[in-house]
Design a protein around this motif. Sequence first.
Motif, PDB file in Angstrom:
ATOM      1  N   PHE A 144       0.819  -1.200   0.000  1.00 45.58           N
ATOM      2  CA  PHE A 144       0.000   0.000   0.000  1.00 45.58           C
ATOM      3  C   PHE A 144       0.862   1.263   0.000  1.00 45.58           C
ATOM      4  N   GLY A 150      -2.368   3.452  -3.519  1.00 48.00           N
ATOM      5  CA  GLY A 150      -2.378   2.578  -2.351  1.00 48.00           C
ATOM      6  C   GLY A 150      -2.357   3.366  -1.045  1.00 48.00           C
ATOM      7  N   LYS A 154      -5.365   3.283   1.613  1.00 50.57           N
ATOM      8  CA  LYS A 154      -5.083   2.916   2.998  1.00 50.57           C
ATOM      9  C   LYS A 154      -5.641   3.949   3.969  1.00 50.57           C
TER      10      LYS A 154
END
Length: 289
Positions: A144, A150, A154
């Motif tokens: 992530f 990512g 997250k």
Amino acid sequence: MSSSVLKAATKGKRKADEMDVDDRPSKKRNKQRVLLLSSRGITHRMRHFMNDLEALLPHVKKDSKLDSKSQLHLLPELADLNNCNNTLYFEARRHEDLYLWAAKTPNGPSIKMHVQNVHTMDELKMTGNCLKGSRGLLSFDKAFDETEWGKLTKEVFTHIFGVPSTARKAKPFIDHILTFSILDSKIWFRNFQIIEKDPLQPNGPPQTSLVEIGPRFVLTPIRIFEGAFNGATVFSNPEFISPTAVRSAIRREKGAKYGQRKDAQLENSRRKELRKRDEDELAVSKVFA
């Protein structure tokens, strides 16, 4: 006023004057609340899946279905009416296709994802179990942090799936872990129970183990928008192929196979005509004419 009372009041005032209120560290409270709803047309499996998420996240506020799939601008208003600053919206399409919108309301960002491989708790029948309303730890794959989308995903998932300690239905226990992993550009979700071995057992020292509970699902990110359910596109997944395009390709492949079979039949008939010999003088049709 007696001297003792005056002395106590003066002492309390002195302590209040000596105390610097501004220097006290202010504790930041987690006030995340999530609105969970879906569109019309979801199947019974999707309803069970939403019930599993509602039981898993005690800070979720469930609302009725949204009638129109094209008026997504109403979702931030619904979240505001329910005093929620996050939204999980399941959008059902034809052929049982399911899409998930995860958004920070009212200002965004919002992520549109395709939901695949859904397995509810009743289907899995795992041996793990956790207390209803307990808080869970969030575990994210290191992948992530390697991409910009990512990192943004997250952060959004942390706000949505992170249960605040001040939630009304939350229990003061942490007995499970929610894991998010990235594999093949897809986000894989798993839920594990934390089991600690009893130290009174004579077999050895206590060992912590994980047992899967459920549910399971896989998310394929499609687009990330700057606003809540609208706005400029921040990220677009170039590897995503819509289920409709996949079904069209399968139909075209079947049509191509049918065309090839018919062409082979015509070619076979043509070759039979070419191999056919002409009738000679002693043919049966001419001798017994």
